[in-house]
Scaffold this active site. Sequence first.
Site, PDB file in Angstrom:
ATOM      1  N   CYS A   1      51.738  25.771  34.997  1.00 26.76           N
ATOM      2  CA  CYS A   1      52.242  27.082  35.413  1.00 26.76           C
ATOM      3  C   CYS A   1      53.572  27.318  34.716  1.00 26.76           C
ATOM      4  O   CYS A   1      54.504  26.532  34.866  1.00 26.76           O
ATOM      5  CB  CYS A   1      52.412  27.117  36.926  1.00 26.76           C
ATOM      6  SG  CYS A   1      53.347  28.528  37.518  1.00 26.76           S
TER       7      CYS A   1
ATOM      8  N   HIS B   1      49.283  40.112  40.317  1.00 30.66           N
ATOM      9  CA  HIS B   1      49.282  38.650  40.196  1.00 30.66           C
ATOM     10  C   HIS B   1      47.848  38.100  40.207  1.00 30.66           C
ATOM     11  O   HIS B   1      47.584  37.052  39.626  1.00 30.66           O
ATOM     12  CB  HIS B   1      50.152  38.004  41.275  1.00 30.66           C
ATOM     13  CG  HIS B   1      50.762  36.718  40.802  1.00 30.66           C
ATOM     14  ND1 HIS B   1      51.446  36.607  39.612  1.00 30.66           N
ATOM     15  CD2 HIS B   1      50.755  35.470  41.324  1.00 30.66           C
ATOM     16  CE1 HIS B   1      51.840  35.354  39.439  1.00 30.66           C
ATOM     17  NE2 HIS B   1      51.421  34.639  40.457  1.00 30.66           N
TER      18      HIS B   1
HETATM   19 FE1  SF4 Z   1      52.081  30.415  37.225  1.00 30.48          FE
HETATM   20 FE2  SF4 Z   1      51.370  32.645  38.515  1.00 30.48          FE
HETATM   21 FE3  SF4 Z   1      52.076  32.728  35.897  1.00 30.48          FE
HETATM   22 FE4  SF4 Z   1      49.808  31.623  36.581  1.00 30.48          FE
HETATM   23  S1  SF4 Z   1      50.331  33.768  36.867  1.00 30.48           S
HETATM   24  S2  SF4 Z   1      51.320  30.774  35.168  1.00 30.48           S
HETATM   25  S3  SF4 Z   1      50.290  30.679  38.534  1.00 30.48           S
HETATM   26  S4  SF4 Z   1      53.392  32.214  37.625  1.00 30.48           S
HETATM   27 FE    FE Z   2      51.096  31.684  41.034  1.00 31.16          FE
END
Ligand code: SF4
Ligand code: FE
Length: 483
Positions: A100, A292
């Site tokens: 991550c 997200h």
């Molecule tokens: Fe990390 Fe969220 Fe980025 Fe994936 S989307 S790399 S889990 S911060």
């Molecule tokens: Fe995440």
Amino acid sequence: MTLKNGKQYEDSIRNMNMQIYMFGEKVENPVDNPILRPSLNSVKATYELAQLPEYEDLMTTQSSLTGEKINRFTNIHKNVDDLVKKVKMQRLLGQKTASCFQRCVGMDAFNSVYSTTFEIDKSHKTDYFDRFVNFMKYVQEEDLTVDGAMTDPKGDRSLSPSKQSDPDLYLRVVERREDGVVVRGAKVHQTGICNSHEVLVMPTIAMSPEDKDYAIAFSVPVDTEGIIMIIGRQSCDTRKLENSSLDVGNSQYGGVEALTVFDNVFVPNERIFLNGETEFAGMMVERFAGYHRQSYGGCKVGVGDVLIGAAALAAEYNGAQKASHIKDKLIEMTHLNETLYSCGIACSAEGHRTESGNYIIDLLLANVCKQNVTRFPYEIARIAEDIAGGLMVTAPSEKDLKAPVIGEYINKYLQGVNGVSVEDRLKVLRLIENLTLGTAAVGYRTESMHGAGSPQAQRIMIARQGNINSKKEIAKAIAKIQK
Ligand code: SF4
Ligand code: FE
């Protein structure tokens, strides 16, 4: 300066005075701490790749606010192309770090707060949008990493924020002043906060008028007085203290999370982006979660690419690469991984303009994307473990491999195909171990389940966005049912 290089980023974090705790002690030098350093390297990679001409198109873009060239991680999405390139950039970073890289939460928070503040202002005659645009110009000009902080501890899940036995279980305003507010509470699982310059706080759920003090969004530097980070443990984390790059599997990169306490933190007015307009808390949450959930269709796919490659290498080093079941398992892993990518690209391609002018993904498809992410990486990891074989969890340490007498036994008996050293064979098995059971398993497995919302949160959104009634109508039309 609108683009920092890796060194400038590292120096800027070094100059901050964060309150970080780990194993019961304050971490005085987080940048060089062996447990934390790999996570800083992952964020640093977002700066380093932006300097390379071959990645310029993915890693940088033109700011809609200043016209300057900026790192894409600070972008306010201008069109569908930006949404698609965001996912491609995340896949690239997943491939380069196998972990991550933490910087996406801020990017997703920027875009959610941008469009939501615009709509709050329209209905309340507030000036949050202008404040936020000023903040974003600062973020872009300084090329900052910002932690997007959403998840409160939540206490008794059956009770609303204001009904909790301890009122601080959701972050809240405890004092209102002429020049700002004082907040108290905590945010849990804060990805990358100790590698960030700022923390952009948002509410965690939709709220009713009685939760007014909890409907608060703001940003402050992470070394503001009263902010305390308590680093989360990861499986095999202390292996990083053993000075063996082989045994950790991925010695250069990692991710990190922290329980972050806000102990009476002052927020000046110009940094407040929501303050009591409870009916907009849900919009901010839903949009952030949507962005997200799109992100996971990029980052997890990139890490999946590394895991598939490692599994293929492990098979090759065993001399098993031509076995039909191995070929089929690699096909299955690829199929699952590319399905996730398809979802990430699809929700981006179906994105649309918000009232504020920035672009948002298709929420239904983004939630389907994340729902698949709660399952497929587990299956990809299961197949990788199948291909790797038991040696992945029974192999001796690097110290044994390098020891005078026993090292010879290990080299003799753990030999695979001719021409591949035992050390290389163990390296690839340790990488698979790292991704499926070690420190990176936080990001690839459990974060796939719970990051950006647990599976049920997506199912609620899928139920809301799925439009079953319109499907009933089209079925009726085909069946020639009149009413
Ligand atoms: Fe990390 Fe969220 Fe980025 Fe994936 S989307 S790399 S889990 S911060
Ligand atoms: Fe995440």
